[in-house]
Scaffold this active site. Structure first.
Site, PDB file in Angstrom:
ATOM      1  N   ASP A  16       0.814  -1.218   0.000  1.00 30.59           N
ATOM      2  CA  ASP A  16       0.000   0.000   0.000  1.00 30.59           C
ATOM      3  C   ASP A  16       0.849   1.270   0.000  1.00 30.59           C
ATOM      4  O   ASP A  16       1.996   1.268   0.432  1.00 30.59           O
ATOM      5  CB  ASP A  16      -0.869   0.046   1.271  1.00 30.59           C
ATOM      6  N   HIS A  28       3.606  -2.579   2.949  1.00 30.99           N
ATOM      7  CA  HIS A  28       3.644  -1.198   2.445  1.00 30.99           C
ATOM      8  C   HIS A  28       4.919  -0.950   1.661  1.00 30.99           C
ATOM      9  O   HIS A  28       6.003  -1.356   2.100  1.00 30.99           O
ATOM     10  CB  HIS A  28       3.550  -0.199   3.610  1.00 30.99           C
TER      11      HIS A  28
END
Ligand SMILES: [Zn+2]
Length: 246
Positions: free
Chosen positions: A63, A208
């Site tokens: 992300d 992430h």
């Protein structure tokens, strides 16, 4: 206070500490433990935390990128092991870092929607939510001519309005059921151990590629990917996991 009193006090304190620890850990562990179905919110299969299968398929997801430093490093590691992944990008970051975005979009990994400005859409109105999703889609299309079709709301924030918007845009929501907590700077070794202790076929694993500094994610991937391969897991994109095709 006698010795017995001191021991009693220490035991009481220990009890409080353990109860507190369980509560906080319980809250944090929701993403790992709570969801057992392939989709929630009823018959329409709109929101996915995982998608069970008997092919040992799992999906790594990243992300918040693209990030000019970490995204290329992560792409190199994925290439090295020949595994596929999905990136939930922030539209703004695509515009800030066009070169990295181009490389990501040409990489063959799946690129999906994490809103334009990493917006907390849980409390937003219909029009604002729609604009956040569409502006991110436009940023992706501007670099690659592909469209996004899965939304991961920042922080997993959902509401009835979000649900309405994604239905009307013909999107689906992809959350996760294994949170590596790389965002909290969990050590690479702990990330590996935590994932290996809970992972099962069909899992969607949250990581992430945009963490401000000292990201543990690249090192965690180097520890984790070979172990998962050795256990027989196959890395697929979110589209492959959910719909069976890339
Ligand atoms: Zn995010």
């Amino acid at each position: 206070m006698g010795v017995a009193g001191v021991i009693f006090l220490l035991l009481a304190l220990l009890g409080f500490f353990l109860a507190w620890k369980r509560t906080t850990r319980g809250d944090e562990a929701i993403a790992v433990a709570r969801y057992t179905d392939s989709a929630v919110w009823g018959e329409d299969e709109l929101v996915y935390h995982k998608k069970r299968n008997d092919r040992m398929e799992i999906a790594l997801t990243f992300d918040d990128g693209p990030h000019p430093y970490y995204t290329p490093i992560i792409l190199d590691i994925l290439d090295e092991y020949g595994v596929s992944a999905t990136f939930f990008t922030v539209g703004e970051n695509i515009e800030y870092y066009p070169k990295t975005a181009e490389r990501l979009l040409e990489s063959g990994h799946e690129v999906e929607n994490h809103t334009f400005s990493h917006a907390r859409i849980g409390n937003m109105c219909y029009g604002d939510i729609m604009s956040e999703i569409e502006r991110c889609e436009d940023a992706v299309s501007a670099v690659s001519e592909r469209k996004t079709k899965f939304l991961r709301p920042p922080q997993g924030q959902m509401s009835e309005t979000v649900k309405e918007v994604i239905k009307n845009l013909d999107y689906r929501v992809v959350l996760w059921d294994v949170d590596t907590r790389d965002w909290a700077h969990t050590s690479p070794e702990d990330i590996r151990d935590n994932v290996l202790s809970v992972v099962t076929a069909g899992d969607i694993i949250l990581m992430h590629d945009f963490i401000g500094h000292d990201s543990p994610t690249p090192d965690a991937l180097r520890l984790l990917i070979p172990e998962l391969i050795e256990r027989g897991y196959k890395f697929v994109t979110v589209s492959e996991l959910i719909d069976g095709n890339p």
